[in-house]
Design an enzyme around this catalytic site. Structure first.
Site, PDB file in Angstrom:
ATOM      1  N   PRO A 109      10.585  13.720  24.905  1.00 55.60           N
ATOM      2  CA  PRO A 109      10.194  12.674  26.007  1.00 55.60           C
ATOM      3  C   PRO A 109      10.624  11.863  27.152  1.00 55.60           C
ATOM      4  O   PRO A 109      11.700  11.726  26.461  1.00 55.60           O
ATOM      5  CB  PRO A 109       8.724  12.211  25.776  1.00 55.60           C
ATOM      6  CG  PRO A 109       8.974  11.937  23.856  1.00 55.60           C
ATOM      7  CD  PRO A 109      10.934  12.926  23.619  1.00 55.60           C
ATOM      8  N   ARG A 110      10.765  13.220  28.346  1.00 57.16           N
ATOM      9  CA  ARG A 110      11.441  12.318  30.047  1.00 57.16           C
ATOM     10  C   ARG A 110      10.860  11.611  30.446  1.00 57.16           C
ATOM     11  O   ARG A 110       9.958  12.415  30.917  1.00 57.16           O
ATOM     12  CB  ARG A 110      12.360  13.678  29.902  1.00 57.16           C
ATOM     13  CG  ARG A 110      13.723  13.233  30.970  1.00 57.16           C
ATOM     14  CD  ARG A 110      15.306  13.944  30.652  1.00 57.16           C
ATOM     15  NE  ARG A 110      14.279  15.167  30.389  1.00 57.16           N
ATOM     16  CZ  ARG A 110      13.893  16.323  31.055  1.00 57.16           C
ATOM     17  NH1 ARG A 110      14.404  15.442  32.562  1.00 57.16           N
ATOM     18  NH2 ARG A 110      13.552  17.509  30.920  1.00 57.16           N
ATOM     19  N   GLU A 207      26.513  16.869  11.346  1.00 54.03           N
ATOM     20  CA  GLU A 207      26.847  18.175  12.249  1.00 54.03           C
ATOM     21  C   GLU A 207      28.728  17.158  12.843  1.00 54.03           C
ATOM     22  O   GLU A 207      29.181  18.296  12.565  1.00 54.03           O
ATOM     23  CB  GLU A 207      26.483  17.650  13.327  1.00 54.03           C
ATOM     24  CG  GLU A 207      25.069  18.001  13.656  1.00 54.03           C
ATOM     25  CD  GLU A 207      24.238  17.696  15.212  1.00 54.03           C
ATOM     26  OE1 GLU A 207      24.750  18.505  16.079  1.00 54.03           O
ATOM     27  OE2 GLU A 207      24.074  16.887  15.131  1.00 54.03           O
TER      28      GLU A 207
HETATM   29  P1  IMP Z   1      15.544  18.871  24.912  1.00 60.60           P
HETATM   30  O1  IMP Z   1      14.987  17.535  23.862  1.00 60.60           O
HETATM   31  O2  IMP Z   1      13.863  19.524  25.496  1.00 60.60           O
HETATM   32  O3  IMP Z   1      15.763  17.413  25.980  1.00 60.60           O
HETATM   33  O4  IMP Z   1      16.591  19.368  24.363  1.00 60.60           O
HETATM   34  C1  IMP Z   1      17.972  18.907  24.570  1.00 60.60           C
HETATM   35  C2  IMP Z   1      18.417  17.995  23.798  1.00 60.60           C
HETATM   36  O5  IMP Z   1      18.282  18.868  22.778  1.00 60.60           O
HETATM   37  C3  IMP Z   1      19.349  17.943  24.351  1.00 60.60           C
HETATM   38  O6  IMP Z   1      20.244  16.991  25.093  1.00 60.60           O
HETATM   39  C4  IMP Z   1      19.946  16.685  22.542  1.00 60.60           C
HETATM   40  O7  IMP Z   1      19.714  15.792  22.644  1.00 60.60           O
HETATM   41  C5  IMP Z   1      19.006  17.782  21.411  1.00 60.60           C
HETATM   42  N1  IMP Z   1      20.072  18.853  21.092  1.00 60.60           N
HETATM   43  C6  IMP Z   1      20.321  19.886  21.185  1.00 60.60           C
HETATM   44  N2  IMP Z   1      20.985  20.684  20.439  1.00 60.60           N
HETATM   45  C7  IMP Z   1      21.891  19.610  20.161  1.00 60.60           C
HETATM   46  C8  IMP Z   1      22.604  19.914  18.716  1.00 60.60           C
HETATM   47  O8  IMP Z   1      23.353  20.730  18.356  1.00 60.60           O
HETATM   48  N3  IMP Z   1      22.777  18.709  17.741  1.00 60.60           N
HETATM   49  C9  IMP Z   1      22.072  17.549  18.293  1.00 60.60           C
HETATM   50  N4  IMP Z   1      21.152  17.529  19.350  1.00 60.60           N
HETATM   51  C10 IMP Z   1      20.690  18.670  19.681  1.00 60.60           C
END
Ligand code: IMP
Ligand code: ZN
Length: 358
Positions: A109-110, A207
């Protein structure tokens, strides 16, 4: 037939099979899943014609941290509830077009100038409801993400919102712990609160090498783990960590393209899919960020067939077990398994017909 022709006919058979197979996606970050097409649409909606989506080029990133900068591009066009709605709707539609029948989206959430965190979540739940109304035959659930880098206060707020909003929005089923693994922490005490409130937990884990934190996460026993890359002693984990992980039987979400492009795994052949699959550890195949890594769930399955020699039957079995790891009700899981069984029988029928013809 020449060897090249046989190879290309096998590849196209593999492609067709992976596309047609009814699939289950359990690890997809919303803002990382935006296709070029959706990003362009969102750029136009924002009238930011001077911004060029060619910047969305993960190949140019040299480290995991640089990959995380790529997301800022998606964020620049998802700053209003309208844009978040469109991003969600279009992403669901793209998964549906790839024959994904069940999708768990996750998103952080942003809050920004034109949107609160609550409005952000409402835009996503509305898009999920509208996809259902327009008869897209794909079931969608939402996990609320906690970004480890954003600190304790933001994590607590996201979990509070998830607990509060799941009462009215039954598509909200869980919490995802994500964000740059080299930053911040896992907030295990907050994950306990979420679990007690009835939310499922999916946590990115190992990771990058971090034995103490990985052990803490595994011992917390999330419902699913993301990646699990650095657990095995040969992948910068340890014997003890690997043994604890195997005996935990926590299903792990594996994202091959993501790991290769983030350079946390050197080659497809060396991917931990191999030894986890051989050990019969519960696992599923996912896209992670299909927009950033230019992939689809079908493409990820093709990689598994190519590099690890899985047969069509193996993939059907894999997809049925994936259904059992979903954050869905028993009735929903059985429905998914029935659809996959139906597909499997129709494939068998095709074989029978061919045999009869001969
Ligand atoms: P959102 O949560 O819909 O904004 O999707 C993008 C966010 O997902 C990124 O800013 C990260 O916080 C998270 N994210 C995407 N890929 C990875 C990953 O491979 N590892 C950890 N976090 C990830
Ligand atoms: Zn992820």
């Amino acid at each position: 037939m020449s060897a090249t022709k046989i190879k290309s006919s096998n590849e196209s058979k593999m492609k067709n099979f992976c596309h047609n197979l009814p699939k289950i996606e359990l690890h997809a970050h919303l803002n990382g899943s935006l296709s070029c097409q959706t990003l362009t649409k969102l750029f136009n909606m924002k009238h930011a014609r001077d911004t060029n989506h060619e910047n969305f080029d993960v190949e140019k990133c040299n480290s995991l941290t640089e990959i995380f900068d790529v997301f800022s591009l998606a964020y620049s066009v998802t700053e209003t509830p309208e844009a978040v709605y469109t991003a969600t709707y279009d992403t669901i539609k793209e998964f549906y077009e790839d024959n994904v029948i069940y999708l768990e989206l996750r998103s952080t959430p942003r809050a920004c100038e034109k949107m609160t965190k609550k409005e952000y979540i409402l835009a996503i739940t509305q898009a999920i409801k509208d996809c259902k109304k327009s008869n897209l035959s794909i079931k969608v659930k939402l996990l609320i993400s906690v970004n480890r880098k954003q600190g304790f206060k933001a994590a607590k707020e996201n979990i509070r919102l998830a607990i509060e909003m799941k009462q009215e929005h039954d598509c909200i089923v869980g919490i995802d712990l994500s964000g740059d693994p080299t930053k911040g922490e896992a907030f295990i005490e907050l994950l306990h609160i979420a679990r007690t409130a009835g939310l499922k937990i999916a946590a990115h884990c190992a990771e990058v090498p971090n034995e103490v934190e990985s052990m803490d996460i595994i011992k917390f026993k999330p419902d699913r783990l993301g990646h699990g890359t650095c657990i095995h002693p040969l992948s910068n984990g340890s014997e003890e960590l690997y043994e604890t992980f195997l005996s935990s039987k926590i299903p792990v979400e594996l994202c091959l393209s993501s790991n290769i492009m983030c350079k946390t795994v050197p080659t497809y052949d060396a991917h931990h899919f191999k030894y986890l699959y051989e050990s019969k550890h519960p696992l599923c195949i996912c896209t992670d960020d299909k927009g950033v890594f230019n992939t689809t769930l079908s493409k990820e399955l093709i990689l598994v067939m190519k590099y690890f020699n899985l047969s069509e039957n193996d993939l059907i079995k894999l997809m049925k077990s994936t259904a059992s790891y979903a954050f869905a009700s028993c009735i929903e899981k059985n429905e998914l398994i029935e659809i996959i069984d139906g597909f499997s029988k129709s494939a068998e029928n095709t074989v029978k017909v061919t045999k009869n013809f001969k």
